[in-house]
Design a protein around this motif. Structure first.
Motif, short mmCIF file in Angstrom:
data_model
loop_
_atom_site.label_atom_id
_atom_site.label_comp_id
_atom_site.label_asym_id
_atom_site.label_seq_id
_atom_site.Cartn_x
_atom_site.Cartn_y
_atom_site.Cartn_z
N ASP A 249 0.83 -1.20 0.00
CA ASP A 249 0.00 0.00 0.00
C ASP A 249 0.87 1.25 0.00
N PHE A 250 0.31 2.31 -0.55
CA PHE A 250 1.06 3.50 -0.94
C PHE A 250 0.27 4.71 -0.45
N ILE A 251 0.79 5.40 0.58
CA ILE A 251 0.03 6.46 1.23
C ILE A 251 0.81 7.77 1.18
N PRO A 252 0.45 8.67 0.25
CA PRO A 252 1.11 9.98 0.20
C PRO A 252 0.58 10.91 1.29
N PHE A 253 1.47 11.47 2.07
CA PHE A 253 1.12 12.52 3.01
C PHE A 253 1.67 13.84 2.46
N GLY A 254 1.42 14.90 3.12
CA GLY A 254 1.89 16.19 2.65
C GLY A 254 3.38 16.39 2.85
N HIS A 255 3.89 17.44 2.22
CA HIS A 255 5.27 17.89 2.40
C HIS A 255 6.30 16.82 2.01
N GLY A 256 6.01 16.11 0.92
CA GLY A 256 6.98 15.16 0.39
C GLY A 256 7.16 13.90 1.19
N LYS A 257 6.17 13.51 1.97
CA LYS A 257 6.25 12.29 2.78
C LYS A 257 5.40 11.19 2.17
N LEU A 258 5.98 10.02 2.01
CA LEU A 258 5.28 8.86 1.47
C LEU A 258 5.49 7.67 2.40
N ILE A 259 4.41 6.95 2.70
CA ILE A 259 4.49 5.73 3.50
C ILE A 259 4.19 4.54 2.60
N VAL A 260 4.98 3.48 2.72
CA VAL A 260 4.77 2.25 1.96
C VAL A 260 4.75 1.08 2.94
N GLY A 261 3.70 0.28 2.88
CA GLY A 261 3.55 -0.86 3.78
C GLY A 261 2.10 -0.96 4.23
N ALA A 262 1.81 -1.75 5.19
CA ALA A 262 2.76 -2.45 6.04
C ALA A 262 2.75 -3.95 5.71
N THR A 263 3.78 -4.63 6.19
CA THR A 263 3.91 -6.06 5.95
C THR A 263 3.03 -6.86 6.90
N HIS A 264 2.85 -8.15 6.60
CA HIS A 264 2.12 -9.08 7.46
C HIS A 264 3.02 -10.30 7.67
N GLU A 265 3.71 -10.35 8.82
CA GLU A 265 4.72 -11.36 9.08
C GLU A 265 4.32 -12.22 10.27
N ASP A 266 3.71 -13.37 9.99
CA ASP A 266 3.26 -14.25 11.07
C ASP A 266 4.42 -14.78 11.89
N GLY A 267 5.56 -14.98 11.25
CA GLY A 267 6.71 -15.52 11.97
C GLY A 267 7.39 -14.51 12.86
N GLY A 268 7.11 -13.22 12.66
CA GLY A 268 7.78 -12.18 13.42
C GLY A 268 7.31 -12.05 14.84
N LYS A 269 6.02 -12.35 15.07
CA LYS A 269 5.43 -12.31 16.42
C LYS A 269 5.77 -11.02 17.16
N PHE A 270 6.47 -11.12 18.30
CA PHE A 270 6.75 -9.93 19.11
C PHE A 270 8.12 -9.33 18.82
#
Length: 374
Positions: A249-270
């Motif tokens: 997923d690709f989420i543009p915020f203002g002022h040149g900020k972009l967020i990409v993610g998030a992952t789904h990692e079952d093995g990562g747990k805590f």
């Protein structure tokens, strides 16, 4: 007589509950204390997409809850006096490369819109149209635009809600707490008794409820996302959220900020460590959509732990046979969508008591909670 309510967990559910406990009638007779150590919170690593209407989940209870959560946002932002830097209805674009898949998606959107007016308008866009909506893209696909879709900055939302509540009747304690067998809260100053305790600790619910003799059927899942610095377009604040087929997923915020993610990692747990391989994978996904990005474009990385139930459905409410305890967990990747409505409902229950019927939104809590003695 003043009522004392504790909230364990300061993510989206806990923060929203705290806010409503400062706003509902009778709040002047309530003292609220929220405990949170800030470790692993799912809200802090959530992508921030509010657009549940095109989900293919068959769970109608979840869908009704998610619709209610999405519909609540404008009212919540108004009441909390939070601005567009926290939440904005920018619209959401879901892409499909094949024409037949795009048609199916558009038909689904029109069908869902009949019972969800907050979706706004539904538009089918060509790849060129999508690029016009999101000029950052250099490799766009055709898609469906839902004008009522939105993006939210989870950490900023939580902080804003806590700040508003703290001006009324909330005290925030940045510490990890446990429960006694009687449901009292064990703090750094010793056990404290509260009239009601809202436990909204996500994947840590099993650990927190263990002393009370309750087993919670939840599991942890790791999520990671990256923040990137991109070209700052004049209207970037209004760019739609993009849910591209086959990419993150690709989420543009203002002022040149972009967020990409998030992952789904079952093995990562805590595990809250930042994984270089995941970081590279997220960057590669962004690069397939936007040319010119490099590792130097990454300005940050966030990691959190989500809570899931076996049927991927959230649960919340008063704990059977433990009348002063209320819980919420299992929100998964839709926490920012469903969390505010859950927090609002829990606040009302904690304040007014009674036996609320939330069966339209969830299965009985005994589906997920059981006595350790059983």
């Amino acid at each position: 007589m003043q009522k004392r309510i504790a909230i364990i967990g300061g993510g989206i559910v806990g923060a929203t509950a705290a806010f409503y406990l400062s706003q509902l009638p009778g709040a002047q007779q309530v003292k609220v204390t929220l405990f949170d150590d800030g470790v692993g919170q799912a809200t802090s690593a959530a992508a921030g997409i509010i657009s549940p209407w095109l989900s293919k989940r068959r769970n109608q209870r979840w869908y009704r809850l998610a619709k209610a959560g999405a519909a609540l946002y404008p009212e919540l932002m108004h009441d909390a006096q939070l601005g567009t830097e926290v939440y904005q209805q920018t619209g959401t674009i879901v892409t499909r490369e094949a024409a037949v898949d795009l048609e199916v998606l558009a038909d689904l959107a029109q069908e869902r819109r009949r019972t969800a007016p907050t979706m706004g308008t539904v538009s089918v866009l060509s790849a060129k149209d999508v690029q016009a909506q999101i000029p950052l893209l250099t490799n766009p696909q055709p898609g469906v635009l839902i004008s009522g879709g939105a993006r939210v900055d989870g950490p900023a939302l939580v902080q804003g809600l806590l700040d508003r509540a703290s001006a009324v009747n909330l005290s925030v304690k940045r510490e990890r707490v446990t429960l006694t067998t009687d449901g009292d809260v064990v703090t750094s100053m010793g056990p404290q008794r509260f009239d009601r305790v809202i436990v909204a600790v996500g994947a840590w619910l099993k650990e927190v409820l263990a002393p009370v003799g309750i087993t919670a059927d939840v599991r942890p899942q790791k999520g990671q996302l990256i923040e990137l610095a991109v070209k700052d377009y004049p209207l970037q604040e209004q760019m739609p959220v993009l849910m591209p087929e086959g990419e993150r997923d690709f989420i543009p915020f203002g002022h040149g900020k972009l967020i990409v993610g998030a992952t789904h990692e079952d093995g990562g747990k805590f595990d809250l460590s930042r994984d270089p391989a995941v970081k590279a994978d997220l960057l590669a996904s962004a690069q397939r959509l936007v040319s010119g990005l490099s590792a130097d474009s990454i300005t940050g990385m966030r990691v959190g732990t989500r809570a899931y139930t076996p049927d991927f459905a959230p649960f919340f409410g008063p704990v059977p046979e433990h009348e002063k305890l209320l819980v919420a967990s299992g929100l998964g990747s839709s926490g920012l969508t469903t969390g505010p409505e859950i927090g609002r409902l829990l606040a009302g229950s904690a304040l007014y008591g009674g036996e609320p019927d939330w069966s339209e939104y969830e299965k009985p809590l005994t589906t997920y909670l059981s006595s350790s003695a059983e």
